[in-house]
Design an enzyme around this catalytic site. Structure first.
Site, PDB file in Angstrom:
ATOM      1  N   ALA A  47       0.017  14.889  -9.587  1.00 49.24           N
ATOM      2  CA  ALA A  47       1.442  14.475  -8.997  1.00 49.24           C
ATOM      3  C   ALA A  47       1.616  12.985  -9.224  1.00 49.24           C
ATOM      4  O   ALA A  47       0.570  12.185  -9.449  1.00 49.24           O
ATOM      5  CB  ALA A  47       1.233  14.900  -7.534  1.00 49.24           C
ATOM      6  N   LYS A  48       2.656  12.484  -8.743  1.00 49.12           N
ATOM      7  CA  LYS A  48       2.881  11.027  -8.841  1.00 49.12           C
ATOM      8  C   LYS A  48       4.117  10.951  -8.057  1.00 49.12           C
ATOM      9  O   LYS A  48       4.971  11.722  -7.662  1.00 49.12           O
ATOM     10  CB  LYS A  48       2.846  10.793 -10.184  1.00 49.12           C
ATOM     11  CG  LYS A  48       2.833   9.070 -10.324  1.00 49.12           C
ATOM     12  CD  LYS A  48       1.337   8.724 -10.540  1.00 49.12           C
ATOM     13  CE  LYS A  48       1.213   7.411 -10.555  1.00 49.12           C
ATOM     14  NZ  LYS A  48      -0.331   7.065 -10.958  1.00 49.12           N
ATOM     15  N   GLY A  49       4.396   9.497  -7.425  1.00 46.61           N
ATOM     16  CA  GLY A  49       5.474   9.416  -6.637  1.00 46.61           C
ATOM     17  C   GLY A  49       5.660   7.855  -6.585  1.00 46.61           C
ATOM     18  O   GLY A  49       4.943   7.145  -6.898  1.00 46.61           O
TER      19      GLY A  49
END
Ligand code: NAD
Length: 448
Positions: free
Chosen positions: A139-141
């Site tokens: 994931a990344k954000g």
């Protein structure tokens, strides 16, 4: 006998036979539009994925299944600034794949954060966690903002507002953020605090926390430590060692400053470092302990007067040195400058620093590139150790953290290197093949 990934391909081909024409069309469309030039982060990651997938002979359907993120969360975060004005920020959490476990990836505060960047970086996290074989997905954000213009109070309120908006999508068994560009242990502490207000005491919801708040020994320096372990192994294979080599390091934040520290301590000559304000150069080696004092006090490198000369970030990339370590932003090695790179080895401490076209140029020049999903995996590995310690309410000593980190990283490097030699493919393609194979097999076993 079929190799493990061949076995996976066959199983996967059968398993998805009846699936979705729509995603097949989408994948074809993406492929037609892919040019080696000017790719954004997602396109570049997809390009590297497809290179590996074609060696694996994965069908278009399987490729489409693995390329696209599971979920894209975009929220608007409003904030009352210290001066009373209202500001609104875009913020993202992209959850790419959870076949191997809860999703894991950094949170970035930067003006260039957007959905495509986060999608590409989330996908990198999936292949990275699988390559080093830890039980996470990717994931990344991040928040599209310039943290340099925000006060500490504003940054805290912005972080808390963001978590109020996305708290139901993250969690110790769902998705576990960590520090990335312009986020640190303090930001992780605010996230833990806000999440725990809603869900009860939950230290395992984030990693990279302060030591006083259930962080792990060795996490702050883990990415730089891991890059240095990888450098040791790679240079040994090339018949040399850190103390015989010169290093140019772009970026002097968490990752770059710790790489400089460990390389310097191992006897390496760090001839150049840089940050957003520009670079410093001394062919005889910079005074790294003095410069580390600058990074600790968050003083920009342009204020330092003890270097032989000041250089630009562009110049740093093409310096005559043994090892070039991009440790700042993505997309810095491009079609324009790759031909000028003089290093013998490029170790990608940053995520996505090399565009696909630059990668081809570096390969043609016989420059060994250690891909990001291997080189900078030390951070997520020690994040995994932190998460395990939080879930068990038990703490590890630093030597245990570092010896396990070294074991996982060097095993992953040697597996990728072996495959790369056996198949005559780049280390990057080999690393992707190992990661994709593991995610693919988990996906099929779960039932598509
Ligand atoms: P950081 O915010 O601590 O440091 C970033 C550094 O890059 C700073 O020195 C900054 O001045 C410099 N910088 C910013 N813009 C620049 C530009 N345009 N040109 C040159 N330098 C610039 O971030 P970090 O945590 O050190 O992350 C650096 C890279 O490493 C990122 O690509 C990140 O995704 C990757 N990474 C970080 C971790 C981690 O544990 N922090 C783990 C894996 C990968």
């Amino acid at each position: 006998m079929h190799s493990p990934y061949k076995r996976h391909i066959i199983t996967a081909k059968i398993a998805v036979e009846t699936q979705y024409i729509a995603s097949l069309q989408r994948a074809n469309h993406e492929r037609e539009n892919l040019q080696p030039k000017d790719m954004n982060t997602f396109e570049a990651t997809t390009y590297y994925f497809r290179q590996a997938a074609s060696v694996m002979e994965l069908s278009e359907r399987v490729q489409a299944l693995l390329i696209n993120p599971d979920r894209e969360v975009k929220v608007e975060v409003s904030l009352q600034l210290d001066n009373g004005e209202l500001a609104i920020f875009d913020a993202f959490r992209i959850q790419h794949n959870s076949a191997r476990g809860p999703m894991k990836g950094g949170l970035r505060y930067h003006p260039e954060v957007d959905a495509d960047e986060a999608k590409g970086l989330a996908s990198l996290m999936t292949w990275k966690t699988a390559l080093v074989d830890i039980p996470f997905g990717g994931a990344k954000g991040g928040i599209t903002c310039d943290p340099a213009t925000l006060s500490e109070n504003e940054k805290e309120r912005l972080t808390r507002r963001f978590i109020q908006k996305i708290h139901e999508f993250i969690g110790p068994q769902k998705d576990i953020p960590a520090p990335d560009v312009n986020t640190d242990a303090q930001v992780m502490a605010w996230i833990m605090s806000e999440y725990s207000l809603i869900h009860g005491f939950s230290p395992a919801v984030v990693t990279g926390k302060p030591l006083d708040l259930h962080g792990s020994k060795g996490r702050e320096e883990a990415t730089g430590q891991g890059v240095t372990y990888i450098a040791e192994e790679v240079l040994k294979d090339l018949g040399t060692s850190i103390n015989n080599c010169s290093f140019a390091i772009q970026g002097f934040g968490n990752v770059g400053s710790y790489v400089a520290k460990f390389v310097h301590e191992a006897g390496g000559k760090v001839i150049a470092v840089s940050d957003v304000s520009g670079g410093l150069y001394d062919p005889n080696g910079l005074n790294i302990p003095e410069l580390l004092g600058f990074s600790k006090r968050r003083v920009l490198l342009k204020e330092y007067s003890g270097a032989k000369r000041n250089i630009s970030n562009q110049e740093l990339l093409t310096l005559d040195c043994d090892v070039l370590i991009p440790a700042a932003m993505g997309g810095v090695l491009t079609v324009e400058n790759a031909a000028e790179v003089s290093a013998r080895v490029v170790i990608e401490a940053a995520n996505g620093p090399t565009t696909p076209e630059a990668d081809e140029t570096l390969q043609r020049k016989d420059i060994l590139v250690i891909p990001d999903i291997l080189a900078n995996a030390g951070g997520v590995i020690v994040s995994y150790f932190e998460w395990v310690q939080n879930l068990q309410h038990f703490t590890w000593e630093l030597d245990q953290v570092n010896s396990q980190l070294k074991r996982l990283l060097t095993n992953s490097y040697h597996s990728a290197r072996r495959l790369s030699k056996e198949r005559g493919i780049s280390l990057r393609t080999a690393a992707y093949i190992i990661g994709i194979g593991r995610v693919g097999r988990a996906t099929v076993l779960l039932g598509v």
